[in-house]
Structures are given as C-alpha cells and as structure tokens.
Design an enzyme around this catalytic site. Structure first.
Site, PDB file in Angstrom:
ATOM      1  N   ALA A  39       0.843  -1.209   0.000  1.00 30.93           N
ATOM      2  CA  ALA A  39       0.000   0.000   0.000  1.00 30.93           C
ATOM      3  C   ALA A  39       0.871   1.249   0.000  1.00 30.93           C
ATOM      4  O   ALA A  39       1.960   1.265   0.578  1.00 30.93           O
ATOM      5  CB  ALA A  39      -0.919   0.005   1.213  1.00 30.93           C
ATOM      6  N   GLU A  87      -3.080 -12.455  -4.250  1.00 34.18           N
ATOM      7  CA  GLU A  87      -4.511 -12.309  -4.501  1.00 34.18           C
ATOM      8  C   GLU A  87      -4.839 -10.827  -4.503  1.00 34.18           C
ATOM      9  O   GLU A  87      -4.272 -10.063  -3.712  1.00 34.18           O
ATOM     10  CB  GLU A  87      -5.357 -12.964  -3.399  1.00 34.18           C
ATOM     11  CG  GLU A  87      -5.374 -14.479  -3.430  1.00 34.18           C
ATOM     12  CD  GLU A  87      -4.315 -15.065  -2.538  1.00 34.18           C
ATOM     13  OE1 GLU A  87      -3.767 -14.318  -1.687  1.00 34.18           O
ATOM     14  OE2 GLU A  87      -4.003 -16.258  -2.689  1.00 34.18           O
ATOM     15  N   TYR A 116       0.600  -4.896 -10.956  1.00 35.34           N
ATOM     16  CA  TYR A 116       1.169  -6.247 -11.003  1.00 35.34           C
ATOM     17  C   TYR A 116       1.471  -6.672 -12.445  1.00 35.34           C
ATOM     18  O   TYR A 116       2.515  -7.282 -12.707  1.00 35.34           O
ATOM     19  CB  TYR A 116       0.209  -7.242 -10.336  1.00 35.34           C
ATOM     20  CG  TYR A 116      -0.095  -6.911  -8.891  1.00 35.34           C
ATOM     21  CD1 TYR A 116       0.916  -6.467  -8.037  1.00 35.34           C
ATOM     22  CD2 TYR A 116      -1.384  -7.025  -8.374  1.00 35.34           C
ATOM     23  CE1 TYR A 116       0.645  -6.155  -6.714  1.00 35.34           C
ATOM     24  CE2 TYR A 116      -1.660  -6.712  -7.051  1.00 35.34           C
ATOM     25  CZ  TYR A 116      -0.651  -6.276  -6.227  1.00 35.34           C
ATOM     26  OH  TYR A 116      -0.918  -5.960  -4.922  1.00 35.34           O
TER      27      TYR A 116
HETATM   28  C1  LIG Z   1      -2.202  -0.182  -5.760  1.00 38.60           C
HETATM   29  C2  LIG Z   1      -1.250   0.806  -5.072  1.00 38.60           C
HETATM   30  C3  LIG Z   1      -0.395   0.013  -4.069  1.00 38.60           C
HETATM   31  C4  LIG Z   1      -0.343   1.444  -6.161  1.00 38.60           C
HETATM   32  O1  LIG Z   1       0.601   2.276  -5.487  1.00 38.60           O
HETATM   33  P1  LIG Z   1       1.413   3.444  -6.228  1.00 38.60           P
HETATM   34  O2  LIG Z   1       2.566   3.804  -5.362  1.00 38.60           O
HETATM   35  O3  LIG Z   1       0.490   4.514  -6.640  1.00 38.60           O
HETATM   36  O4  LIG Z   1       1.906   2.676  -7.538  1.00 38.60           O
HETATM   37  P2  LIG Z   1       3.050   3.153  -8.568  1.00 38.60           P
HETATM   38  O5  LIG Z   1       3.136   4.642  -8.596  1.00 38.60           O
HETATM   39  O6  LIG Z   1       4.290   2.388  -8.293  1.00 38.60           O
HETATM   40  O7  LIG Z   1       2.407   2.664  -9.954  1.00 38.60           O
HETATM   41  C5  LIG Z   1       3.098   1.801 -10.835  1.00 38.60           C
HETATM   42  C6  LIG Z   1       2.181   1.471 -12.002  1.00 38.60           C
HETATM   43  O8  LIG Z   1       1.013   0.773 -11.535  1.00 38.60           O
HETATM   44  C7  LIG Z   1      -0.137   1.173 -12.315  1.00 38.60           C
HETATM   45  N1  LIG Z   1      -1.070   1.935 -11.472  1.00 38.60           N
HETATM   46  C8  LIG Z   1      -0.900   2.296 -10.178  1.00 38.60           C
HETATM   47  N2  LIG Z   1      -1.995   2.967  -9.743  1.00 38.60           N
HETATM   48  C9  LIG Z   1      -2.864   3.024 -10.791  1.00 38.60           C
HETATM   49  C10 LIG Z   1      -4.155   3.585 -10.970  1.00 38.60           C
HETATM   50  N3  LIG Z   1      -4.792   4.237  -9.980  1.00 38.60           N
HETATM   51  N4  LIG Z   1      -4.773   3.434 -12.165  1.00 38.60           N
HETATM   52  C11 LIG Z   1      -4.150   2.776 -13.179  1.00 38.60           C
HETATM   53  N5  LIG Z   1      -2.919   2.235 -13.088  1.00 38.60           N
HETATM   54  C12 LIG Z   1      -2.283   2.347 -11.899  1.00 38.60           C
HETATM   55  C13 LIG Z   1       0.422   2.066 -13.411  1.00 38.60           C
HETATM   56  O9  LIG Z   1       0.825   1.220 -14.485  1.00 38.60           O
HETATM   57  C14 LIG Z   1       1.617   2.667 -12.715  1.00 38.60           C
HETATM   58  O10 LIG Z   1       2.583   3.174 -13.593  1.00 38.60           O
HETATM   59  P3  LIG Z   1       2.418   4.684 -14.197  1.00 38.60           P
HETATM   60  O11 LIG Z   1       2.082   5.580 -13.034  1.00 38.60           O
HETATM   61  O12 LIG Z   1       3.755   4.948 -14.792  1.00 38.60           O
HETATM   62  O13 LIG Z   1       1.298   4.592 -15.182  1.00 38.60           O
HETATM   63  C15 LIG Z   1      -2.022   1.955  -4.388  1.00 38.60           C
HETATM   64  O14 LIG Z   1      -3.011   2.459  -5.267  1.00 38.60           O
HETATM   65  C16 LIG Z   1      -2.674   1.566  -3.071  1.00 38.60           C
HETATM   66  O15 LIG Z   1      -2.046   1.630  -2.016  1.00 38.60           O
HETATM   67  N6  LIG Z   1      -3.958   1.141  -3.117  1.00 38.60           N
HETATM   68  C17 LIG Z   1      -4.683   0.762  -1.886  1.00 38.60           C
HETATM   69  C18 LIG Z   1      -4.136  -0.511  -1.286  1.00 38.60           C
HETATM   70  C19 LIG Z   1      -4.219  -1.651  -2.265  1.00 38.60           C
HETATM   71  O16 LIG Z   1      -5.192  -1.794  -3.016  1.00 38.60           O
HETATM   72  N7  LIG Z   1      -3.197  -2.519  -2.256  1.00 38.60           N
HETATM   73  C20 LIG Z   1      -3.140  -3.699  -3.100  1.00 38.60           C
HETATM   74  C21 LIG Z   1      -3.835  -4.819  -2.428  1.00 38.60           C
HETATM   75  S1  LIG Z   1      -3.788  -6.289  -3.444  1.00 38.60           S
END
Ligand SMILES: CC(C)(COP(=O)(O)OP(=O)(O)OC[C@H]1O[C@@H](n2cnc3c(N)ncnc32)[C@H](O)[C@@H]1OP(=O)(O)O)[C@@H](O)C(=O)NCCC(=O)NCCS
Length: 176
Positions: free
Chosen positions: A84, A117, A129
C-alpha cells in the site's frame, strides 16, 4: 519496517482496508517472524525524509508506503502479503519500488514464483502487477468477506518449471 512504523501502518490499514485491516498486534507478530535466522517473510517501508512535524524536530520520517512478502526461505513459492501507498503519494512509483525490492528478495531466497490475490475490482493494483510481469491464473470465489468479492490470483514466474522427466534429453537429442 520496525516497531516505530507500526502505529502509522495500523492507522493506514484501517483507512485503506476497513473491516479487513490488519491490527497493530497482527502487524507486530508479522514483524517478529520477519527477523532472525529463521525469518520466512520480509516487510519494507518507504518514508519521506521531510520533517514529520514541529514536535519531532525533523527527526522522524513520514510513512509513505509499506509492503510484505512471505518467501518461505525459498522452500516454496513466495506470496505477496500486502502492499500500500498513502493516497497523497500515489502514482510516483513507490509501490513499484517496493514490489521490485520484494520480488528481488523472493528471487534471492530461491522461490520459483511469486503469487498474490487481489480484489477483482482493484484495477489499480492489477495494473501495477501486470506491469511487473504478473499474469492472472485463477479466480477465488468470494475470497474476500468485507465486502464480499472474488479474488484474482496472479503469478510471476521466477524460474521455469521443470518439464516432464526426460524432456531435456529429448530436446537435446533433437537439437544435436
Ligand atoms: C495499488 C497501489 C499500491 C499502487 O501504489 P502506487 O505507489 O500509486 O503505484 P506506482 O506509482 O508504483 O504505480 C506503478 C504502475 O502501476 C499502475 N497503477 C498504479 N496505480 C494506478 C491507478 N490508480 N490506475 C491505473 N494504473 C495504476 C500504473 O501502471 C503505474 O505506472 P504509471 O504511473 O507509470 O502509469 C495503491 O493504489 C494503493 O495503495 N492502493 C490501496 C491498497 C491496495 O489496493 N493494495 C493492493 C492490495 S492487493
């Protein structure tokens, strides 16, 4: 990750995962088994080195993200346990940074694959992922409870599965 991070992580867990959030106690237990020679999992955090607040004198860092991986010391496939990023720090590559680090840990431990998952509706995470080479391989019906939802199981192969016994001899014979 260390004890000082647990309060901030537990708070964030509640905000992000609601009824399915990990408690501070569970996080502490996870941290405990990530230490020492028999550790079978690893937790990491990303912190900003900006001052946390006036009362800290700029000494404490601000939590921006955290992630954990079960690697079974290479005796089985690895599992991504959690990942996260705080909402204000998203789309800056922090989850990518943590995922790269933990996949590196799984590889180093000798795991053949990393599994995870993810909620079917969590497109942001699934895109993250896929970007790291994970492929959807199965669906677990109503895996999540609060609220109920299917899980998509995703896998990243770290080393090729051995073929059936004798396959390598056959391909060597046919190529030589
Ligand atoms: C999913 C999560 C961990 C991504 O974290 P983040 O630090 O924003 O991710 P990153 O900046 O490293 O993103 C890497 C790539 O992932 C994809 N991505 C991440 N967030 C995205 C979004 N909201 N919509 C579309 N693609 C997304 C993109 O391909 C992105 O690359 P880009 O920004 O160059 O397009 C974050 O949204 C989060 O904490 N969500 C809530 C908790 C959660 O759902 N955890 C996963 C449980 S399985």
């Amino acid at each position: 990750m260390n004890e000082e991070d647990l309060e901030g992580i537990a708070r964030l867990e509640g905000e992000l995962f609601g009824a399915e959030a990990w408690s501070r106690g569970l996080l502490a237990a996870e941290l405990e088994v990530s230490r020492g020679p028999w550790a079978d999992r690893r937790y990491v955090v990303v912190e900003s080195d900006e001052a946390h607040g006036a009362d800290t004198g700029g000494q404490r860092a601000t939590l921006l993200g955290y992630a954990g991986l079960y690697h079974a010391r290479g005796l089985a496939g690895a599992d991504l346990l959690t990942i996260a990023t705080v909402p204000a720090a998203r789309r800056r590559g922090l989850a990518s940074l943590m995922l790269t680090e933990l996949v590196g840990t799984a590889r180093w431990a000798g795991c053949p694959e990393v599994l995870l998952e993810v909620r079917q509706s969590n497109e942001a995470a699934q895109r993250l992922y896929v970007r790291h080479g994970f492929v959807a391989i199965a669906r677990r019906r109503r895996y999540y409870r609060a609220p109920p939802e299917d899980a998509v199981v995703m896998r990243l192969m770290l080393r090729p599965r051995p073929g059936p016994v004798g396959m390598s001899e056959i391909s060597e014979a046919s190529s030589g």
